[in-house]
Motif scaffolding. Structure first.
Motif, PDB file in Angstrom:
ATOM      1  N   ALA A  56     -14.866  -5.857  -8.244  1.00  0.00           N
ATOM      2  CA  ALA A  56     -15.126  -7.300  -8.262  1.00  0.00           C
ATOM      3  C   ALA A  56     -13.953  -8.073  -8.870  1.00  0.00           C
ATOM      4  O   ALA A  56     -13.501  -9.086  -8.317  1.00  0.00           O
ATOM      5  CB  ALA A  56     -16.411  -7.581  -9.028  1.00  0.00           C
ATOM      6  N   VAL A  57     -13.430  -7.592 -10.006  1.00  0.00           N
ATOM      7  CA  VAL A  57     -12.323  -8.300 -10.659  1.00  0.00           C
ATOM      8  C   VAL A  57     -11.051  -8.192  -9.814  1.00  0.00           C
ATOM      9  O   VAL A  57     -10.264  -9.158  -9.731  1.00  0.00           O
ATOM     10  CB  VAL A  57     -12.103  -7.729 -12.074  1.00  0.00           C
ATOM     11  CG1 VAL A  57     -10.898  -8.378 -12.735  1.00  0.00           C
ATOM     12  CG2 VAL A  57     -13.333  -7.950 -12.939  1.00  0.00           C
ATOM     13  N   TRP A  59     -10.945  -8.017  -6.563  1.00  0.00           N
ATOM     14  CA  TRP A  59     -11.120  -8.962  -5.458  1.00  0.00           C
ATOM     15  C   TRP A  59     -10.868 -10.395  -5.915  1.00  0.00           C
ATOM     16  O   TRP A  59     -10.243 -11.196  -5.192  1.00  0.00           O
ATOM     17  CB  TRP A  59     -12.522  -8.830  -4.881  1.00  0.00           C
ATOM     18  CG  TRP A  59     -12.794  -9.794  -3.769  1.00  0.00           C
ATOM     19  CD1 TRP A  59     -12.383  -9.708  -2.479  1.00  0.00           C
ATOM     20  CD2 TRP A  59     -13.530 -11.020  -3.873  1.00  0.00           C
ATOM     21  NE1 TRP A  59     -12.812 -10.789  -1.756  1.00  0.00           N
ATOM     22  CE2 TRP A  59     -13.519 -11.622  -2.588  1.00  0.00           C
ATOM     23  CE3 TRP A  59     -14.197 -11.658  -4.916  1.00  0.00           C
ATOM     24  CZ2 TRP A  59     -14.153 -12.830  -2.336  1.00  0.00           C
ATOM     25  CZ3 TRP A  59     -14.834 -12.856  -4.657  1.00  0.00           C
ATOM     26  CH2 TRP A  59     -14.798 -13.433  -3.382  1.00  0.00           C
ATOM     27  N   LEU A  60     -11.322 -10.740  -7.125  1.00  0.00           N
ATOM     28  CA  LEU A  60     -11.071 -12.086  -7.664  1.00  0.00           C
ATOM     29  C   LEU A  60      -9.577 -12.311  -7.856  1.00  0.00           C
ATOM     30  O   LEU A  60      -9.060 -13.406  -7.575  1.00  0.00           O
ATOM     31  CB  LEU A  60     -11.816 -12.262  -8.981  1.00  0.00           C
ATOM     32  CG  LEU A  60     -13.346 -12.334  -8.907  1.00  0.00           C
ATOM     33  CD1 LEU A  60     -13.952 -12.395 -10.306  1.00  0.00           C
ATOM     34  CD2 LEU A  60     -13.797 -13.539  -8.078  1.00  0.00           C
ATOM     35  N   LEU A  61      -8.874 -11.282  -8.357  1.00  0.00           N
ATOM     36  CA  LEU A  61      -7.425 -11.422  -8.521  1.00  0.00           C
ATOM     37  C   LEU A  61      -6.734 -11.569  -7.170  1.00  0.00           C
ATOM     38  O   LEU A  61      -5.790 -12.370  -7.030  1.00  0.00           O
ATOM     39  CB  LEU A  61      -6.875 -10.200  -9.280  1.00  0.00           C
ATOM     40  CG  LEU A  61      -5.355 -10.136  -9.471  1.00  0.00           C
ATOM     41  CD1 LEU A  61      -4.857 -11.339 -10.261  1.00  0.00           C
ATOM     42  CD2 LEU A  61      -4.951  -8.831 -10.151  1.00  0.00           C
ATOM     43  N   ARG A  63      -7.979 -12.873  -4.500  1.00  0.00           N
ATOM     44  CA  ARG A  63      -8.263 -14.195  -3.950  1.00  0.00           C
ATOM     45  C   ARG A  63      -7.441 -15.271  -4.640  1.00  0.00           C
ATOM     46  O   ARG A  63      -7.004 -16.242  -3.995  1.00  0.00           O
ATOM     47  CB  ARG A  63      -9.763 -14.508  -4.115  1.00  0.00           C
ATOM     48  CG  ARG A  63     -10.224 -15.742  -3.353  1.00  0.00           C
ATOM     49  CD  ARG A  63     -11.692 -16.022  -3.591  1.00  0.00           C
ATOM     50  NE  ARG A  63     -11.961 -16.336  -4.998  1.00  0.00           N
ATOM     51  CZ  ARG A  63     -13.169 -16.719  -5.444  1.00  0.00           C
ATOM     52  NH1 ARG A  63     -14.191 -16.784  -4.604  1.00  0.00           N
ATOM     53  NH2 ARG A  63     -13.338 -16.999  -6.716  1.00  0.00           N
ATOM     54  N   GLU A  64      -7.217 -15.138  -5.945  1.00  0.00           N
ATOM     55  CA  GLU A  64      -6.468 -16.146  -6.682  1.00  0.00           C
ATOM     56  C   GLU A  64      -4.953 -15.987  -6.497  1.00  0.00           C
ATOM     57  O   GLU A  64      -4.233 -16.976  -6.355  1.00  0.00           O
ATOM     58  CB  GLU A  64      -6.815 -16.076  -8.176  1.00  0.00           C
ATOM     59  CG  GLU A  64      -8.243 -16.453  -8.492  1.00  0.00           C
ATOM     60  CD  GLU A  64      -8.539 -17.913  -8.215  1.00  0.00           C
ATOM     61  OE1 GLU A  64      -7.582 -18.731  -8.268  1.00  0.00           O
ATOM     62  OE2 GLU A  64      -9.704 -18.252  -7.932  1.00  0.00           O
ATOM     63  N   TRP A 306      -5.899 -11.223 -14.079  1.00  0.00           N
ATOM     64  CA  TRP A 306      -6.670 -12.288 -13.424  1.00  0.00           C
ATOM     65  C   TRP A 306      -6.705 -13.558 -14.258  1.00  0.00           C
ATOM     66  O   TRP A 306      -6.811 -14.671 -13.714  1.00  0.00           O
ATOM     67  CB  TRP A 306      -8.083 -11.787 -13.156  1.00  0.00           C
ATOM     68  CG  TRP A 306      -8.995 -12.823 -12.579  1.00  0.00           C
ATOM     69  CD1 TRP A 306      -8.916 -13.407 -11.341  1.00  0.00           C
ATOM     70  CD2 TRP A 306     -10.112 -13.416 -13.232  1.00  0.00           C
ATOM     71  NE1 TRP A 306      -9.922 -14.326 -11.174  1.00  0.00           N
ATOM     72  CE2 TRP A 306     -10.680 -14.344 -12.331  1.00  0.00           C
ATOM     73  CE3 TRP A 306     -10.708 -13.260 -14.486  1.00  0.00           C
ATOM     74  CZ2 TRP A 306     -11.807 -15.110 -12.647  1.00  0.00           C
ATOM     75  CZ3 TRP A 306     -11.833 -14.006 -14.793  1.00  0.00           C
ATOM     76  CH2 TRP A 306     -12.359 -14.926 -13.887  1.00  0.00           C
ATOM     77  N   GLN A 310      -5.732 -18.123 -13.704  1.00  0.00           N
ATOM     78  CA  GLN A 310      -6.788 -19.026 -14.161  1.00  0.00           C
ATOM     79  C   GLN A 310      -6.310 -19.973 -15.255  1.00  0.00           C
ATOM     80  O   GLN A 310      -7.000 -20.941 -15.579  1.00  0.00           O
ATOM     81  CB  GLN A 310      -7.971 -18.209 -14.690  1.00  0.00           C
ATOM     82  CG  GLN A 310      -8.643 -17.328 -13.645  1.00  0.00           C
ATOM     83  CD  GLN A 310      -9.315 -18.136 -12.562  1.00  0.00           C
ATOM     84  OE1 GLN A 310      -9.855 -19.212 -12.803  1.00  0.00           O
ATOM     85  NE2 GLN A 310      -9.272 -17.626 -11.333  1.00  0.00           N
TER      86      GLN A 310
END
Length: 410
Positions: A56-57, A59-61, A63-64, A306, A310
């Motif tokens: 999950a993390v 994938w978030l990285l 995407r960002e 990540w 942010q």
């Protein structure tokens, strides 16, 4: 008597009262164990949770900032995993041995500063003295722990204070003088760390290895010595832990973009201990998973990566405190569901195994047989079949027997 002769020829018993031959096959710790083997299912389930969180993390990285997982940025990320992984392995090895080394952070920072200052002399000239000093410091720490038989956290905290005195002599950051770039070997460093972490967890999951590594862990009075084998294994674990911490510090310095800033290094200790506990290693020692350490290190490093897109500023103290708090919850989870299942009354070999009763010894089993009923002997007097109550003065024998005064009258 018969039981006296049998007791002289019986096999030797441990402090739990059960013969050692039976304990070797029934108990995880033959001297002071619980019946059965440790359950590994809780570690497998928790590692699936860590894997899902890592996916999950990641994938978030992606995407960002997809570039963070490509090219040079990916190599930097892999070296960061290897550097933190070495510190985590150092903390985890000492933790599994029952003598956690809290000096891994200060040792890593001292090695990083040394490498930054002496790196221009060559990789071998800068690395070998640091490893030699780390091995000597680990040996001194090991001797203090096993000879004096004191808690590892207390002795290593005293050693950390001594290293911090050395670190406080530097007031300004030190630029890295070496031209060594670990990113050229990023994949090999990551694979090496992953292999050591997984193989170490796999071997430590075996009962004889786990029993050998965790032999120093107290089971009764913590001040009681656990023997020469436990002292030797713990000493080797502390020496290896200190050397691994120094190697991790060298990678931290070589992989950094700027100068190495002096400090206490305790933030690295908190982060390393918290990460290894988050991976499933119990704070009490001995118990641990297989893939948990590797997954926890990757999760922490990817999470830090990540936070950059942010715009968050997450320090090592904050992240280490969070991982340490979560690791305490994981420790309770592992100790609750990783212990052997309660064994029902059964017979293992020639020795009957019964659950604990009131008055049993602290070794885990009470071998005193249950008291037999007191009324097992047959009654001397016959038992009346017809137990109909009658009046004492109206019993037939008073009428059938001759009376003295009647005989006199005759």
């Amino acid at each position: 008597m018969a039981y006296d002769d049998a007791g002289r020829t019986a096999p030797p018993e441990t402090s739990s009262g059960v013969p050692a031959a039976v304990l070797e096959h029934v108990f995880d710790d033959p001297a002071h164990g619980e019946p059965g083997r440790d359950r590994i299912a809780v570690h497998v389930l928790w590692e699936f949770v860590l894997l899902a969180a890592l996916v999950a993390v990641t994938w978030l990285l992606w995407r960002e900032d997809a570039d963070a997982l490509r090219g040079g940025s990916l190599k930097t990320l892999l070296v960061d995993v290897a550097a933190l992984g070495l510190l985590t392995l150092a903390a985890g090895l000492s933790l599994r041995a029952g003598a956690v080394n809290l000096a891994v952070g200060p040792v890593a920072l001292a090695a990083a500063l040394h490498f930054a200052e002496q790196g221009d002399r060559g990789m071998r000239e800068a690395l070998l003295p640091a490893l030699a000093v780390a091995a000597a410091a680990g040996l001194a720490l090991a001797l203090a722990v096993v000879v004096l038989h004191v808690p590892g956290w207390a002795a290593s905290l005293a050693g950390a204070a001594g290293v911090i005195v050395y670190l406080e002599r530097r007031s300004v950051p030190v630029a890295v003088q070496s031209d060594y770039d670990p990113r050229r070997n990023a994949l090999y460093l990551f694979v090496g760390f992953a292999a050591v972490a997984v193989l170490g967890g796999l071997f430590a999951a075996m009962m004889p290895v786990r029993r050998l590594i965790g032999r120093f862990r107290p089971v009764a009075d913590p001040a009681r010595r656990r023997g020469a084998v436990a002292a030797t294994v713990t000493a080797l674990a502390l020496i290896a832990s200190t050397v691994l911490a120094a190697l991790g510090g060298v990678l931290i310095a070589a992989n950094g973009d700027g100068a190495v800033a002096p400090g206490t290094g305790l933030d690295w200790t908190v982060l390393a201990v918290g990460t290894v506990m988050l991976g499933g290693t119990s704070a009490y020692g001995r118990r641990g998973g297989i893939f948990g350490t590797m997954l926890a290190v990757c999760l922490v490093v990817v999470f830090l990566a990540w936070t950059v897109p942010q715009g968050w500023s997450v320090g090592r103290w904050a992240l280490g405190g969070a991982t340490l708090g979560a690791g305490l919850l994981v420790t309770r989870l592992v100790e609750t569901f990783g212990r052997p299942r309660p064994a029902p009354p059964a017979t293992v070999g020639p020795v009957p195994v019964r659950p604990l009763r009131d008055g049993a010894t602290s070794g885990g089993w009470g071998m005193t047989p249950a008291p037999e009923p007191a009324d097992t002997w047959p009654s001397v007097l016959p038992v009346r079949q017809n137990d109909t109550p009658v009046e004492a003065w109206e019993a037939p024998r008073w009428e059938s027997e001759p009376r003295r005064w009647d005989a006199d009258e005759r």
